[in-house]
Scaffold this active site. Structure first.
Site, short mmCIF file in Angstrom:
data_model
loop_
_atom_site.label_atom_id
_atom_site.label_comp_id
_atom_site.label_asym_id
_atom_site.label_seq_id
_atom_site.Cartn_x
_atom_site.Cartn_y
_atom_site.Cartn_z
N CYS A 90 0.80 -1.22 0.00
CA CYS A 90 0.00 0.00 0.00
C CYS A 90 0.83 1.28 0.00
CB CYS A 90 -0.94 0.01 1.20
SG CYS A 90 -1.94 -1.48 1.33
N HIS A 141 -2.21 8.15 5.85
CA HIS A 141 -2.53 6.88 5.19
C HIS A 141 -3.89 6.39 5.67
CE1 HIS A 141 -1.63 3.17 3.08
NE2 HIS A 141 -1.98 2.49 4.16
N GLU A 197 -0.63 5.27 13.32
CA GLU A 197 -0.24 6.46 12.58
C GLU A 197 -0.45 7.72 13.42
OE1 GLU A 197 -0.57 8.24 8.06
OE2 GLU A 197 -2.23 7.02 8.83
N LYS A 215 -9.04 8.44 2.34
CA LYS A 215 -9.71 7.16 2.13
C LYS A 215 -11.16 7.15 2.61
CE LYS A 215 -5.41 4.52 2.10
NZ LYS A 215 -4.53 5.72 2.24
N HIS A 258 -9.68 2.70 -0.17
CA HIS A 258 -8.25 2.38 -0.12
C HIS A 258 -7.79 1.93 -1.51
CE1 HIS A 258 -4.39 1.20 1.01
NE2 HIS A 258 -4.63 0.44 2.06
N PHE A 285 1.34 -3.48 4.35
CA PHE A 285 1.66 -4.83 4.80
C PHE A 285 3.16 -5.06 4.65
CE2 PHE A 285 -2.69 -7.05 3.86
CZ PHE A 285 -3.26 -6.33 4.89
#
Length: 414
Positions: free
Chosen positions: A170, A309, A320, A338, A343, A402
């Site tokens: 991502c 993010h 975050e 998002k 996403h 990830f």
């Protein structure tokens, strides 16, 4: 935190986007400004038994045979490559570049891709399982490679310089922009098209859902993606592509083009802790932001807003938030795209970079959709409901993924 350590800023001379907010960077920006989610019931998912998630954020009204010039090309390309080609065309037009006269050997392409294209493989595996190997498409491999958006952009525009795809899940879009900047600083290219692209099918949805990463708010799709909200229950998959044209500032000036923004600093780290979960302290994200600021020669107090993010997952958002508090002490205004776009995985950070550039130009920060009840553990100054005026000349884009990948971009006004 004041000295630039190794890289010069590069100019963004063109931007392009194909997103759930619409086709074109302006359409995406206008959708973001409204602060409304693009999530809806996905008919392709409702037709399949066993899927618990029936919602997504799709690019509206997209038919490759309409948007691309050649019907055979449109049929050959996977959806994520079609997005990339269309966004790249917009970006070079915005940059006032003419592929018929540029030095093609000095033009590169670097694109980030999250999960390649599982969508194209599903029908091919079905044919194989049915004993019909002879019916498998000869385009199956080239259309599904992670490098497909890169090669298709190169084929479409005739670029012959350095081209490659990057895969940091991502965070891939941010990684691609950082690598493109490096190509310019190392004098490997004079122009680089960069960003990220993504599409998805039922297999991607099923895989993410098995990880319990997706929202199952099927009865309220528009309320499903809720970054930093106490009632969030996972993210909603999005798709599309974002592309930036990068050049050296002096080269842009020499051809009479004004930079829209500068990529002034980049940072990248790895948590090396868990295959899918972020470090709960946000350490890797914080270090990536700090590296980007140091690279840009900026102090935290100079940052006018942070584009998070923020996927709308419980652990990810809080990690975050911890990172932002650690770096900035007093939180700058924070936005999380998002909530509106879903996403976009490999395209997500590219969307954020395009939006950050437009935010600096327009003097306002787009709101975070669906933030009705801020999670008290987040404790950030999050822009919600309406755009917030801003005279800022610097934005930071954060990305996590990830595998513990983290990336950050420091973007400043020219």
């Amino acid at each position: 935190m004041t000295a630039r350590i190794h890289r010069d800023p590069v100019a963004v001379t063109g931007i392009g986007a194909v997103s759930p907010g619409g086709i074109g960077a302006a359409a995406m920006w206008n959708t973001l400004r409204r602060g409304l989610s693009t999530a809806a019931i996905d008919d392709a998912l409702t037709r399949l038994d066993g899927l618990r998630v029936r919602i997504s954020c799709r690019v509206p009204d997209f038919d490759a045979t309409t948007w691309l010039d050649s019907r055979p090309t449109a049929r050959r390309l996977d959806r994520f490559a079609s997005f990339a080609v269309l966004a790249a065309r917009e970006a070079i037009s915005d940059a006032a570049l003419d592929p018929t006269v540029w030095d093609a050997q000095r033009v590169g392409v670097v694109m980030g891709v999250g999960s390649s294209s599982m969508e194209s493989w599903s029908p091919e595996f079905a044919r194989l399982a049915a004993g019909s190997a002879s019916k498998i498409s000869p385009h199956a491999i080239p259309r599904s490679l992670p490098s497909s958006p890169v090669s298709e952009i190169a084929l479409d525009l005739g670029t012959r310089g350095t081209t490659y795809a990057v895969g940091t899940a991502c965070a891939s879009g941010a990684t691609a922009i950082a690598q493109a900047r490096k190509l310019l600083n190392d004098d490997d290219c004079d122009i680089v098209l960069c960003g990220g692209a993504e599409s998805f099918g039922a297999m991607t949805v099923a895989c993410f859902d098995q990880l319990r990463a997706l929202s199952r708010r099927n009865t309220e799709p528009a309320a499903a993606s809720r970054p930093f909200d106490a009632d969030r229950d996972g993210f909603v998959l999005g798709e599309g592509a974002g592309v930036l044209v990068l050049e050296r500032p002096q080269d842009a000036l020499a051809r009479g083009v004004r930079a829209r923004a500068l990529i002034a600093g980049t940072g990248a780290t790895c948590d090396a802790r868990h295959p899918v979960a972020p470090h709960p302290s946000g350490d890797g994200t914080a270090r990536a932001i700090e590296l980007a600021l140091r690279d840009a020669g900026l102090s935290p107090h100079e940052v006018g807003h942070y584009s998070a993010h923020a996927t709308s997952t419980g652990k990810g958002d809080l990690a975050e938030a911890a990172a932002v508090r650690r770096v900035f002490n007093d939180s700058p205004p924070v936005t999380a795209l998002k909530g509106t776009l879903g996403h976009g995985v490999g395209a997500a950070a590219a969307f954020a970079a395009v939006a950050a550039i437009m935010s600096l130009e327009q003097g306002e920060i787009p709101p975070t959709a669906n933030l009705d009840n801020l999670d008290p553990e987040a404790d950030l100054d999050i822009v919600a409901r309406t755009p917030r005026p801003s005279a800022s000349t610097c934005a930071v884009v954060g990305a996590s993924a990830f595998g513990g990948h983290n990336a950050a971009l420091a973007i400043v006004s020219p």
